[in-house]
Design an enzyme around this catalytic site. Structure first.
Site, short mmCIF file in Angstrom:
data_model
loop_
_atom_site.label_atom_id
_atom_site.label_comp_id
_atom_site.label_asym_id
_atom_site.label_seq_id
_atom_site.Cartn_x
_atom_site.Cartn_y
_atom_site.Cartn_z
NE ARG A 187 19.64 12.69 -3.24
CZ ARG A 187 19.37 13.82 -2.60
NH1 ARG A 187 18.97 14.87 -3.27
NH2 ARG A 187 19.50 13.90 -1.29
N PRO A 191 0.85 -1.21 0.00
CG PRO A 191 -0.64 -1.52 1.77
CD PRO A 191 0.65 -2.02 1.19
CD GLU A 192 3.15 2.48 -4.34
OE1 GLU A 192 3.28 3.60 -4.86
OE2 GLU A 192 3.38 1.41 -4.94
CG HIS A 220 -1.50 -13.88 9.20
ND1 HIS A 220 -0.44 -14.56 9.76
CD2 HIS A 220 -1.92 -14.60 8.15
CE1 HIS A 220 -0.22 -15.66 9.05
NE2 HIS A 220 -1.11 -15.71 8.08
NE ARG A 279 5.47 -11.20 2.21
CZ ARG A 279 5.93 -10.80 1.04
NH1 ARG A 279 5.12 -10.24 0.18
NH2 ARG A 279 7.20 -10.96 0.73
#
Ligand SMILES: [Zn+2]
Length: 268
Positions: free
Chosen positions: A149, A2-3, A91, A110
């Site tokens: 960069r 998820p972002e 979970h 996880r």
């Protein structure tokens, strides 16, 4: 994972638990707590004042400057259920019972995510970069970031210390929209390209939020429902599929350890 748009979608669906009082908190796994500025025993009877988001973190703001900060990791979920509903899923690491007949359920199979019980929120987020949807995220800010960069521009977009909340999905999509190759050394971007990329990032994130995020595998919103932005993805995850603009087969390449998809023809 998820972002920003997915966490923002959860935040919005959590509006209805604002001002509720927490009746009970049950940590089913103690090791999911990554930081403990206060004891979990202090949480019951506190009011939820607000629900915020910073980058990919969801923030439950309690009274007395107490914050419950959640991260969904790779495949975590956080949603509201009726208090009497059975939790069928496994979970589940945290259940917070509220006084409006609902409960917050947090699961993370996880366990790449976690829960932080934080007092000093500013300190906690001091190393997190600018919010890409804030006014501070200007084309000039992005351009300045790229100057010294040589790292691929995609790596720069994924660096949470520079920009908060962008992950693999939205980096690939924004770079495609801006017609910039993900492996371009950041310092080769022109001012014009930085402007285009900044606008593309905001467009992609906002459109995803309007569509309640992307459910590629695991993401569910605050009601445990799928998002819809996966129907609008142009390149992310599209192995062996044609570019929607020029129909050339998309290139799949590992960049900074992340599988990336782009159009060799349309992106410069
Ligand atoms: Zn193309």
């Amino acid at each position: 994972m998820p972002e920003l748009p997915e966490i923002e979608t959860i935040r919005k669906s959590f509006d209805k638990i604002k001002n509720t009082i927490i009746l009970d908190v049950e940590f089913r796994r103690e090791d999911i707590i990554r930081q403990k500025d206060y004891s979990p025993e202090k949480i019951p009877q506190k009011q939820i004042i607000d629900i915020n988001r910073r980058g990919k973190f969801l923030i439950i703001v309690l009274e007395k400057n107490m914050y419950i900060i959640l991260h969904m990791g790779m495949s975590g979920r956080c949603y509201i259920m009726n208090v009497d509903a059975n939790i069928a899923e496994s979970h589940v690491h945290l259940v917070v019972t509220l006084n409006n007949k609902t409960k917050i359920v947090y699961q993370d199979p996880r366990r790449f995510g976690g829960v932080w019980l934080v007092k000093d929120m500013e300190g906690f987020f001091s190393h997190i970069g600018k919010e890409p949807l804030s006014d501070e995220f200007t084309a000039n800010y992005l351009y300045e970031l790229t100057r010294k960069r040589k790292t691929p521009i995609k790596n720069l977009l994924l660096n949470q210390r520079l920009i908060a909340g962008i992950g693999n999905i939205y980096a690939d999509e924004a770079l495609y929209m801006a017609e910039v190759r993900p492996n371009r050394p950041a310092n080769t971007l022109t001012k014009k390209e930085a402007q285009k990329l900044r606008n593309a990032i905001r467009k992609v994130l906002n459109t995803s939020i309007e569509n309640r995020g992307t459910t590629f595998r695991d993401f569910r919103d605050g009601y445990n429902e799928s998002g819809h932005f996966q129907n609008y993805l142009k390149v992310y995850g599209k192995t062996n599929e044609p570019c929607p603009v020029c129909t050339q087969i998309l290139t799949r390449e590992k960049i900074g350890g992340r599988t990336s998809h782009y159009c060799d023809n349309c992106q410069n």
